[in-house]
Design a protein around this motif. Sequence first.
Motif, PDB file in Angstrom:
ATOM      1  N   ASN A 115     -31.159 -46.859  18.374  1.00 64.13           N
ATOM      2  CA  ASN A 115     -31.501 -47.530  19.634  1.00 64.13           C
ATOM      3  C   ASN A 115     -30.432 -47.495  20.712  1.00 64.13           C
ATOM      4  N   LEU A 116     -29.191 -47.369  20.300  1.00 63.37           N
ATOM      5  CA  LEU A 116     -28.127 -47.379  21.310  1.00 63.37           C
ATOM      6  C   LEU A 116     -27.938 -45.993  21.911  1.00 63.37           C
ATOM      7  N   ASP A 122     -29.992 -53.213   8.906  1.00 64.31           N
ATOM      8  CA  ASP A 122     -30.402 -51.819   8.870  1.00 64.31           C
ATOM      9  C   ASP A 122     -29.454 -50.990   9.728  1.00 64.31           C
ATOM     10  N   PRO A 123     -28.700 -50.098   9.096  1.00 66.55           N
ATOM     11  CA  PRO A 123     -27.729 -49.327   9.881  1.00 66.55           C
ATOM     12  C   PRO A 123     -28.402 -48.454  10.938  1.00 66.55           C
ATOM     13  N   SER A 166     -28.906 -39.061  24.983  1.00 63.07           N
ATOM     14  CA  SER A 166     -28.832 -38.950  23.528  1.00 63.07           C
ATOM     15  C   SER A 166     -28.567 -40.317  22.910  1.00 63.07           C
ATOM     16  N   SER A 167     -29.027 -40.473  21.655  1.00 57.75           N
ATOM     17  CA  SER A 167     -28.773 -41.728  20.955  1.00 57.75           C
ATOM     18  C   SER A 167     -27.473 -41.602  20.167  1.00 57.75           C
ATOM     19  N   VAL A 168     -27.032 -42.713  19.615  1.00 63.50           N
ATOM     20  CA  VAL A 168     -25.827 -42.705  18.806  1.00 63.50           C
ATOM     21  C   VAL A 168     -26.012 -41.766  17.606  1.00 63.50           C
ATOM     22  N   GLU A 169     -27.246 -41.730  17.094  1.00 66.90           N
ATOM     23  CA  GLU A 169     -27.538 -40.830  15.975  1.00 66.90           C
ATOM     24  C   GLU A 169     -27.196 -39.379  16.313  1.00 66.90           C
ATOM     25  N   ASP A 170     -27.583 -38.973  17.538  1.00 64.49           N
ATOM     26  CA  ASP A 170     -27.266 -37.609  17.970  1.00 64.49           C
ATOM     27  C   ASP A 170     -25.757 -37.398  18.029  1.00 64.49           C
ATOM     28  N   LEU A 171     -25.078 -38.448  18.459  1.00 69.59           N
ATOM     29  CA  LEU A 171     -23.622 -38.361  18.556  1.00 69.59           C
ATOM     30  C   LEU A 171     -23.012 -38.229  17.159  1.00 69.59           C
ATOM     31  N   LEU A 172     -23.492 -39.066  16.230  1.00 74.34           N
ATOM     32  CA  LEU A 172     -22.923 -39.064  14.881  1.00 74.34           C
ATOM     33  C   LEU A 172     -23.111 -37.709  14.197  1.00 74.34           C
ATOM     34  N   GLN A 227     -34.567 -39.115   7.867  1.00 74.42           N
ATOM     35  CA  GLN A 227     -34.948 -40.518   8.067  1.00 74.42           C
ATOM     36  C   GLN A 227     -33.903 -41.294   8.867  1.00 74.42           C
ATOM     37  N   GLY A 228     -32.811 -40.636   9.102  1.00 76.34           N
ATOM     38  CA  GLY A 228     -31.773 -41.324   9.865  1.00 76.34           C
ATOM     39  C   GLY A 228     -30.745 -42.002   8.983  1.00 76.34           C
TER      40      GLY A 228
END
Lengths: 934, 249
Positions: free
Chosen positions: A194-195, A187-188, A146-152, A163-164
């Motif tokens: 990516n992480l 760009d946040p 999972s990406s950090v986005e999924d975590l957040l 759009q993230g």
Amino acid sequence: MRKLSVFLFFMFICVATFAQNPIRTTIKGIIQDTSSVGMGGATVMLLAPKDSALINFSRANDKGIFEFKNVKNTAYILKVSYVGYLPYQQILAPSATEIADLGNVGIKPISKELLEVVVKTARAPLTIKGDTIEYDARSFKVPAGSSVEDLLRRLPGMEIDAQGNIKAQGKDVKKVLVDGKTFFGDDPKAATKNLGAETISKVQVFNDKSEQAKLTGVDDGKKEKAINLELKEEYKKGAFGKITGAVGTDSRMALRGNYNKFNKTSQFSILGYGNNINETGVNWSDYGEFKGNNSFNNNDNGDFGFGGNRWWGSDGDGITNQFDGRGFTNNGGGGMNYNFDNKKTKFSSSYFYNQTRLFLDQYQNKKTFLQNSAFLTTDTSSQNNFRGNHSIGTRFERMIDSSNTLIVKTNMRAGMKNDVNAMFQSNLTEEGLLRTRAAIKNSNDFTNFYLNTSAIFRHKFKKKGRSYALSFGYNVNNSIGNENLNSLTKFITAGTFTEQVRAIRQINDNDNRQNMVKGSALFLEPLSKKIFWETFYNFSSDNRSVNRQAFNGLFENRRMDSLSTYFENNVTYNRIGTSLRYSFSGVNISLGGAALRYDLDGKQFPQKGGQLFSSVTKSYPNFMPYLDASLELKNNLNFNFSYNLEVSAPQIADLQPVINNNNPFFISTGNPDLNPEKSHSVSLSMYKFDPATFLNINIWGNYNYYLSQVVYNQTIDPNTFIVRTRPENLSGGDNFSLGTYFGFPIIKTKLTVNLNPRISVSNNPTYINGILNNSNNQNYNLSFGLSLTPNDKLIMSLNTRLGINNIKYSLSEAQNQNIRNNGLDVSIKWNFVAKTFLETNLDYKRFRNERFGFEQDIPIYNVSVRRLFMKENKLEVRLAAFDLFNKRQSILQSGFQNTVVNQTSLTLARYFMLSLTYNLKGHESKLKKNQWWD
Amino acid sequence: MKNIITFISVFLISCVSYAQQEGMVRYTRTTYWTKLNSTLPYLSKQEKEKQAYMFGGRDEGIEYTLLYFNEKGSYYTQSEQLNSWEEKYDYNGRKEVFGIKRDFDKNSMTEVFEMIGKTYIMEDSLKQLNWKILNDIKDVAGHICMKAMIQDTIKKQKIIAWFAQDIPIIAGPERLYGLPGLILELDINDGAVIVEATKIEPLKITTQMDLPKKMKGKKINELAFQDMVRKFIQEKIKEEQNPFWSIRY
């Protein structure tokens, strides 16, 4: 009005007079929430501003009022804590008045979401830094990859649109930092998309000042939400390894290397070596590194019930150095190991190949006693043996749930061996007259296959202490190959020519197969808090076949029927047992018994597929009592006692009615009528450790008495000296041993002493030409050691060993032997210059047997200098001299049955070696007292 | 009317906050041996890594302890539950003599314990412990706790304690006390030993906090105890052996 001016004037005077603040003060106030309700029960603390040290604390009363009476008047941090509220803090300057009334102190609630989701559900700590709230992202589980986005998305108070774009507590997040730094521009989304989530340990959400405010330096009151992602400290991930290359005189060389890579759940390692300096494998330390956490998985054998070894030690899987001190070896090996462990699932697998070629030149002197005479046998042999083995092992353990565990193991070994043994043997009379002479040249070529699989299932019931376990196993052990026997024997005193010379040229084709199925069950029931009832059942069915075809090379390779056989054998083993265990506060006693039965079924054929020649069907029922007691007393004092009746089935080789004539002077035949071995076995031990004086005392004793023992009775021809042996059952043999170990410091941390006396006595009865001979073997050993560490740069040790072995033969008391093996060992390790070490050791051995006329002294002196180079001492250069006096050889002295033997073998003597070791993690730059696993 | 409602709600809140002024806490005390060993100064970096490699994830030893508490004092001792080692090897080890009593009214401590092969009875007054209060909160056994820290200069330990905001008892597990709330979790030296409350049971304290009537052991005071521990650790470290096999970490 007048009054007021007077008062003010008076007060002014006071302030002027007492310009300083009062020494003591009373601090009070009211704790309120945002809606001005008094917070009764809030904890109010006074901390020191410089280090937050707790100085005083109090509780607000039910109206939220708190008061610290008469405290030292100095600067404080006032801290307020209340369930569900953000910890509040305020800096208090020293008070100008005797009462510092802080008035209303408002505390703010923690957002319900944060409290419920982060603190209560994820059980993650919240760290409050001003208005920043930080929490441990590891508490939030996201799927791997999972990406950090999924975590957040999973974090409370965060919203992420398609759009993230990120919103925190309803406000746009303008900035995402990684470890406090901007990640790939502004760009946040760059960081969050990516992480990988697994790289993040903490998420911090805070209010950042606006860009404008930063630029102007004027706080415009506008704050922006920002997120900081803290990367994980990967302390559990890493790699280590070392490589050593060495060259020496006489073309000695060695190469050895290992590399390990690991992270939190998996370990991978490779290991390889090659040398001609008699290291047939690696040391235990390298073995441990190779196997990693798989080194400790060995204690799960599925043979439940008593007699099974609970404290099972590893045999080193053939990877460790097994050199026995004789001969010259060329060695090579390599393999890899992989372990996975995530607590619920443990998986290990390894592959290893190793090979050794041994060149052995050996001289042996043996004296054999008959009732009224004796004879001497001398032999000189030269061997060239090769062993090569592939081994593959896997182990899988799964905790299915909190009450069920499954373990599946397999070990497979495929190997080949070939041996060539050329030997000259002479038999002489006691007076030294030559009677026979033989030239023997035997060789063999075998391939082996070995498979061991087992599965163990354990279940724990809801009732505490009640459990059962089941195991199943399947083993295969096959050995296929041929033997070439060549010998020419001369009987000097025989009358006719045909009697004088006997020649053998024989080829044996062997095909030995074994497969075994076994199973065990165990049930454990607690009868009370302290008493447990254990019941077990073991079963095994062991099928073996021996197919040997002997051909006469002197006679057109015709089959030799008298030496050929086909034998099928099945041993079925059933055991059912029960025991009661008392277990409480260091007292653990088990008492039980088991009924067991061996059923033997043997069939002999002249050849495979032939007519049944003979068959044996036997069963041996037995009862096995068992007692085991251990006592753990105060002050580190432990006692153990155990008794059991040991019953073991005869070895298959001993049951085969096949003539083994590999040595024409020592001909053995199996005995299909053999009964199992049975012995009473008692052992006792005591251990005491005093941590205050560092004193260690160990005492142990064992006694075995054979009700039935497999012994090799002999028939010896007094003229030709040909020995024929046959295994038979005999009672009356026994053995006893007693040993103690004391270790204590004379000067703590500097000088320690240890003393280790041991005694063992055994009686071995055998029939020699129909007469019962008892050989009584008494061994007395005493070791004494001193270890001196005057400072941390010098370690010295001295060890002496005294060994006396008296052997008495009832057959011929005049021949009683007195063998002595003594030794002295002195070693010094000296760190004489920074990063430079001198290591030297002298090992002096004395071998004596006066009656046998044997006397030999062997001094072995080794010295080496090593120095560490490079950053972190990664490189070690060592120059070593082994056996400087060039005296090393292997000597063994022993006496057994009606013989006494001494054996001298050549082995690697003096050589010099230069070695370089590169260690990825650097070498230790100081001397170590205790080597960890070395 | 409004006043009465306020009064009742305040009263209820106080009841909730003061409900657990008497009871027993069950703790699990887990020792992570590789972490503990990695604090030993005589082990090289390589040896520490090797240990972590060989035992990592399988090195924990779990014991169970109990703390009886009320406003006046506390008593900390081991539970009857078998430790993880005993459980694994079906063996019941000897229970050591171990009890730590705090009397906050009389400002005194009495401890019985075995150390370095002897039984000791330590009696002394309670000193003020030098706690630092930190800015973190977390949930332990259903209670929101604040973080505090203390340094043990003798055993060279950094101890993190989590104390309950809503249990106004100054007791705690092991030898610790003196925070504004009951200590529900300890983390000694970055996770070498973790003592964590699993359950807090309300209990009427009668005789649970009494020390055994017959106590045999050498009498010492806290200063002598500290001297002994300091000296023993020094000697063992010099000998390159782990001192914490014979003294409590």
